[in-house]
Design an enzyme around this catalytic site. Structure first.
Site, PDB file in Angstrom:
ATOM      1  CB  SER A 110      28.499  34.871  34.455  1.00  0.00           C
ATOM      2  OG  SER A 110      27.361  35.198  35.207  1.00  0.00           O
ATOM      3  CD  GLU A 117      48.892  33.589  42.576  1.00  0.00           C
ATOM      4  OE1 GLU A 117      50.092  33.842  42.398  1.00  0.00           O
ATOM      5  OE2 GLU A 117      48.030  33.787  41.687  1.00  0.00           O
ATOM      6  CB  SER A 118      42.404  30.317  44.126  1.00  0.00           C
ATOM      7  OG  SER A 118      41.276  29.448  44.152  1.00  0.00           O
ATOM      8  CG  HIS A 123      28.099  35.029  38.909  1.00  0.00           C
ATOM      9  ND1 HIS A 123      28.086  34.204  37.808  1.00  0.00           N
ATOM     10  CD2 HIS A 123      28.891  34.413  39.823  1.00  0.00           C
ATOM     11  CE1 HIS A 123      28.823  33.135  38.051  1.00  0.00           C
ATOM     12  NE2 HIS A 123      29.322  33.248  39.270  1.00  0.00           N
ATOM     13  CB  CYS A 138      46.262  30.073  48.602  1.00  0.00           C
ATOM     14  SG  CYS A 138      46.488  29.368  46.965  1.00  0.00           S
TER      15      CYS A 138
END
Length: 184
Positions: A110, A117-118, A123, A138
């Site tokens: 994980s 950008e994020s 997982h 984004c």
């Protein structure tokens, strides 16, 4: 408690507070620090790449892909998963800030690649051949490029992709004249 939770996620509160105050904060990680290149530094300038976007005629914060891989391979190979995330970031044209991955015993991985950008999160359940990826980007990044990278890397028997356009309500508020005046 909050600072500890952020540290656990590979971040620290001090850096985020400084960033929110308009300061350029160095990327921080509990595992490793990425190279601080000019692309990473420029995302904090006025011409940031993490701006709201227009997609399919909708003004939004960005596209969030939910990618499920079934009957996939190499889901327990942590270095391979990390390299695949790096390839996703590169192909999408995003800016990597840091990666934090955790191996589980007896199996599974994980983690998250934090982007200017994020993020991309992963997982895996190797015993079931299943992996769940969230790819949220984004600005000028192209999250859809990650789908082909993941298919090639993990050779799944089946891939399911859902897309959410995030932040529609915020984006519509930002475009209203009174919202802009209130921000000044």
């Amino acid at each position: 408690m909050k600072a500890n939770a952020l540290f656990e996620l590979g971040m620290d509160l001090e850096a985020r507070v400084a960033e929110g105050a308009g300061c350029v904060a160095e990327p921080r990680s509990t595992t490793q620090k990425e190279e601080n290149n000019s692309a990473a530094a420029s995302v904090f300038a006025d011409d940031r790449l993490d701006h709201f976007i227009q997609k399919e005629g909708i003004h939004c914060a960005g596209a969030h892909l939910i990618i499920d891989l079934y009957d996939a391979e190499r889901l327990d190979d942590l270095p391979y998963v990390e390299q695949t995330l790096r390839t996703c970031v590169e192909e999408a044209g995003a800016t990597l800030l840091h990666i934090h991955l955790h191996p589980f015993e007896p199996k599974g991985v994980s983690g998250v690649a934090v982007l200017a950008e994020s993020h991309i999160s992963v997982h895996t359940w190797p015993e079931a051949g299943y992996a769940a990826f969230d790819v949220f980007m984004c600005g000028d990044a192209r999250p859809e490029k990650c789908v082909d990278v993941l298919r090639k890397a993990f050779n799944p028997g089946k891939t399911a992709v859902s897309e959410l356009l995030r932040g529609r309500e915020v984006a519509s508020q930002l475009s209203k004249p009174h919202a802009m005046e209130a921000a000044e």
